[in-house]
Design an enzyme around this catalytic site. Structure first.
Site, PDB file in Angstrom:
ATOM      1  N   CYS A  34      -2.510 -52.799  13.783  1.00 46.43           N
ATOM      2  CA  CYS A  34      -2.081 -52.308  12.468  1.00 46.43           C
ATOM      3  C   CYS A  34      -3.270 -52.201  11.514  1.00 46.43           C
ATOM      4  O   CYS A  34      -3.372 -51.234  10.748  1.00 46.43           O
ATOM      5  CB  CYS A  34      -1.004 -53.219  11.889  1.00 46.43           C
ATOM      6  SG  CYS A  34       0.615 -53.013  12.667  1.00 46.43           S
ATOM      7  N   CYS A  67      13.337 -59.538  -0.751  1.00 44.45           N
ATOM      8  CA  CYS A  67      12.472 -60.326  -1.645  1.00 44.45           C
ATOM      9  C   CYS A  67      11.521 -61.256  -0.918  1.00 44.45           C
ATOM     10  O   CYS A  67      10.733 -61.959  -1.566  1.00 44.45           O
ATOM     11  CB  CYS A  67      13.336 -61.131  -2.613  1.00 44.45           C
ATOM     12  SG  CYS A  67      14.350 -62.408  -1.827  1.00 44.45           S
ATOM     13  N   GLY A  68      11.557 -61.297   0.419  1.00 42.17           N
ATOM     14  CA  GLY A  68      10.644 -62.164   1.148  1.00 42.17           C
ATOM     15  C   GLY A  68      10.820 -63.613   0.767  1.00 42.17           C
ATOM     16  O   GLY A  68      11.946 -64.118   0.654  1.00 42.17           O
ATOM     17  N   SER A  84       3.160 -58.754   2.771  1.00 38.83           N
ATOM     18  CA  SER A  84       3.043 -57.320   2.504  1.00 38.83           C
ATOM     19  C   SER A  84       1.627 -57.063   2.016  1.00 38.83           C
ATOM     20  O   SER A  84       0.838 -57.993   1.806  1.00 38.83           O
ATOM     21  CB  SER A  84       4.077 -56.871   1.458  1.00 38.83           C
ATOM     22  OG  SER A  84       3.978 -57.640   0.282  1.00 38.83           O
ATOM     23  N   LEU A 130      16.018 -56.360  -9.864  1.00 39.99           N
ATOM     24  CA  LEU A 130      16.474 -56.581  -8.493  1.00 39.99           C
ATOM     25  C   LEU A 130      15.325 -56.334  -7.542  1.00 39.99           C
ATOM     26  O   LEU A 130      14.665 -55.295  -7.613  1.00 39.99           O
ATOM     27  CB  LEU A 130      17.629 -55.635  -8.151  1.00 39.99           C
ATOM     28  CG  LEU A 130      18.074 -55.631  -6.671  1.00 39.99           C
ATOM     29  CD1 LEU A 130      18.710 -56.973  -6.289  1.00 39.99           C
ATOM     30  CD2 LEU A 130      19.028 -54.475  -6.383  1.00 39.99           C
ATOM     31  N   GLU A 176      15.951 -67.838   6.891  1.00 41.71           N
ATOM     32  CA  GLU A 176      14.778 -68.670   6.661  1.00 41.71           C
ATOM     33  C   GLU A 176      14.187 -68.388   5.279  1.00 41.71           C
ATOM     34  O   GLU A 176      13.837 -69.310   4.534  1.00 41.71           O
ATOM     35  CB  GLU A 176      13.725 -68.412   7.743  1.00 41.71           C
ATOM     36  CG  GLU A 176      14.115 -68.881   9.135  1.00 41.71           C
ATOM     37  CD  GLU A 176      13.601 -70.279   9.441  1.00 41.71           C
ATOM     38  OE1 GLU A 176      12.669 -70.737   8.750  1.00 41.71           O
ATOM     39  OE2 GLU A 176      14.143 -70.912  10.356  1.00 41.71           O
ATOM     40  N   GLN A 177      14.064 -67.109   4.928  1.00 35.17           N
ATOM     41  CA  GLN A 177      13.532 -66.754   3.618  1.00 35.17           C
ATOM     42  C   GLN A 177      14.484 -67.189   2.511  1.00 35.17           C
ATOM     43  O   GLN A 177      14.058 -67.727   1.484  1.00 35.17           O
ATOM     44  CB  GLN A 177      13.287 -65.245   3.547  1.00 35.17           C
ATOM     45  CG  GLN A 177      12.152 -64.766   4.425  1.00 35.17           C
ATOM     46  CD  GLN A 177      11.938 -63.271   4.338  1.00 35.17           C
ATOM     47  OE1 GLN A 177      12.803 -62.527   3.854  1.00 35.17           O
ATOM     48  NE2 GLN A 177      10.788 -62.802   4.809  1.00 35.17           N
ATOM     49  N   THR A 185      17.891 -60.823   0.456  1.00 35.84           N
ATOM     50  CA  THR A 185      17.247 -60.822   1.764  1.00 35.84           C
ATOM     51  C   THR A 185      18.313 -60.976   2.839  1.00 35.84           C
ATOM     52  O   THR A 185      19.419 -61.457   2.562  1.00 35.84           O
ATOM     53  CB  THR A 185      16.218 -61.957   1.878  1.00 35.84           C
ATOM     54  OG1 THR A 185      15.613 -61.933   3.173  1.00 35.84           O
ATOM     55  CG2 THR A 185      16.861 -63.324   1.661  1.00 35.84           C
TER      56      THR A 185
END
Length: 391
Positions: free
Chosen positions: A358, A175-176, A136, A171, A200-201, A196
């Protein structure tokens, strides 16, 4: 001259804000805007003009992915040149088209969408993200900040804004890879919960919690935020997640956050924003973030108001995200030898275009990113000024 070529020659006369060259599929090279070209567009084959007329964003994106179009020069600068030319027909068409996203992002579809983008593999993301595995917008307090330092700055900036105290419960929705919840526990001794939808995370965060020795303060759950029941928190944070919610579920997001907050609770929303309501990008939606929707600032404020949530601070980090994406794009290119071991050329060109376009979008102000800080109630126990956010 063929009809398609005539169309493209006319289009390029007013497409970019910088001088450029265009090489057509028959080898002819045309110059636009002056002699000193900044970049060159190469058509390796003809693309039917109807594709560009219907959806220029999708036509360009798919053309680049399939190597029907090549770029000689800086890809980010090409996209920025498109956005900077406000007289281009693309600004009145579909580079960021006004389209209402009516895809139903129910819990099942949300899980599928997250899996599509975030479960590509931790090893892939590790190649070009920073050491904290933060995906992010970073926060550059100094031009000399490394990406890792800037990501740590961002986490600290958010946690300071939340005015955390020992014993608070926190919270993190989306949360990545866990940097924020682990930092909150270690620095502020708060009990942190991360949720999440990415397996994988989830697995990586569990591993990090064990390594960092914060099992008593941090937990991670593989669950949708709408599935949380009979629990409330002093603080709720969400970083880069609400863009996946979808337009029709924005109201539900704020309603759920309201229910999850304790009385006098405080929440921070960090998300990409647009100036106009109802904007999305067809290529991004199809290939990068299915089900995604970039909300307008006024939409978010209206939903807060409907839930009687009190906005106390808003900050734009637009330039910070432009720089973050530039760092990611450089790291991506530096890692190509490793990426090519598991990803094909189409995938690589897709992600190259995504990261560079982006970066261009944020640098040009085509899209923005904000942090909104709001409370459940009036909450008169917060400091009177913003100074506490920068301690």
């Amino acid at each position: 001259m063929g009809v398609d070529k005539f169309f493209y020659k006319s289009m390029f006369r007013s497409l970019f804000s910088d001088p450029c060259q265009v090489q057509f599929w028959d080898g002819e090279v045309a110059r636009y805007g002056g002699e000193k070209s900044k970049f060159k567009i190469v058509f390796n084959e003809s693309i039917p003009k109807i594709d560009f007329i219907k959806d220029p964003s999708l036509a360009f994106g798919e053309g680049y992915m399939a190597k029907k179009i090549d770029i000689e020069g800086n890809l980010q600068e090409v996209v920025q040149s498109l956005y900077n030319n406000t007289k281009s027909f693309l600004h009145h068409h579909d580079m960021y088209a006004k389209v209402i996203n009516m895809i139903s992002n129910n819990i099942k579809r949300s899980k599928d969408n997250v899996h599509y983008h975030y479960d590509i593999g931790n090893d892939f993301y590790k190649l070009w993200l920073d050491e904290t595995m933060t995906y992010s917008c970073a926060y550059f307090k100094s031009p000399d900040d490394t990406l890792t330092q800037a990501q740590k700055n961002k986490v600290d900036h958010i946690l300071n804004k939340l005015a955390l105290k020992e014993g608070h419960t926190l919270l993190d929705i989306g949360c990545g890879w866990g940097e924020l919840i682990i930092t909150a526990a270690k620095k502020f001794k708060v009990k942190s919960t991360g949720i999440t939808l990415s397996l994988e995370q989830f697995n990586k965060v569990k591993e990090r919690i064990k390594i960092e020795g914060v099992n008593d303060l941090v937990e991670v759950r593989l669950v949708d935020y709408r599935e949380l029941k009979d629990i409330k928190f002093d603080r709720v944070v969400s970083v880069g997640m609400v863009e996946h919610v979808g337009k029709e579920y924005l109201s539900e997001y704020f309603s759920t956050v309201n229910k999850l907050l304790k009385e006098d609770g405080l929440s921070l929303l960090h998300c990409i924003t647009s100036v106009q309501e109802g904007t999305t990008n067809s290529w991004i939606s199809k290939y990068i973030f299915p089900g995604g929707y970039i909300p307008a600032v006024k939409e978010l404020l209206c939903h807060m108001s409907e839930e009687k949530l009190h906005l106390i601070d808003a900050e734009s980090l637009r330039r910070h995200y432009g720089r973050t994406l530039e760092c990611w794009a450089r790291n991506f290119e530096d890692s190509l030898s490793e990426i090519k071991k598991t990803k094909d050329e189409t995938f690589i060109r897709m992600w190259r275009l995504y990261l560079n376009s982006c970066a261009a979008s944020f640098n040009c102000g085509n899209i923005d990113i904000h942090q909104f800080l709001f409370t459940k109630d009036v909450c008169n126990n917060l400091p009177w000024t913003r100074e506490y956010m920068y301690k």
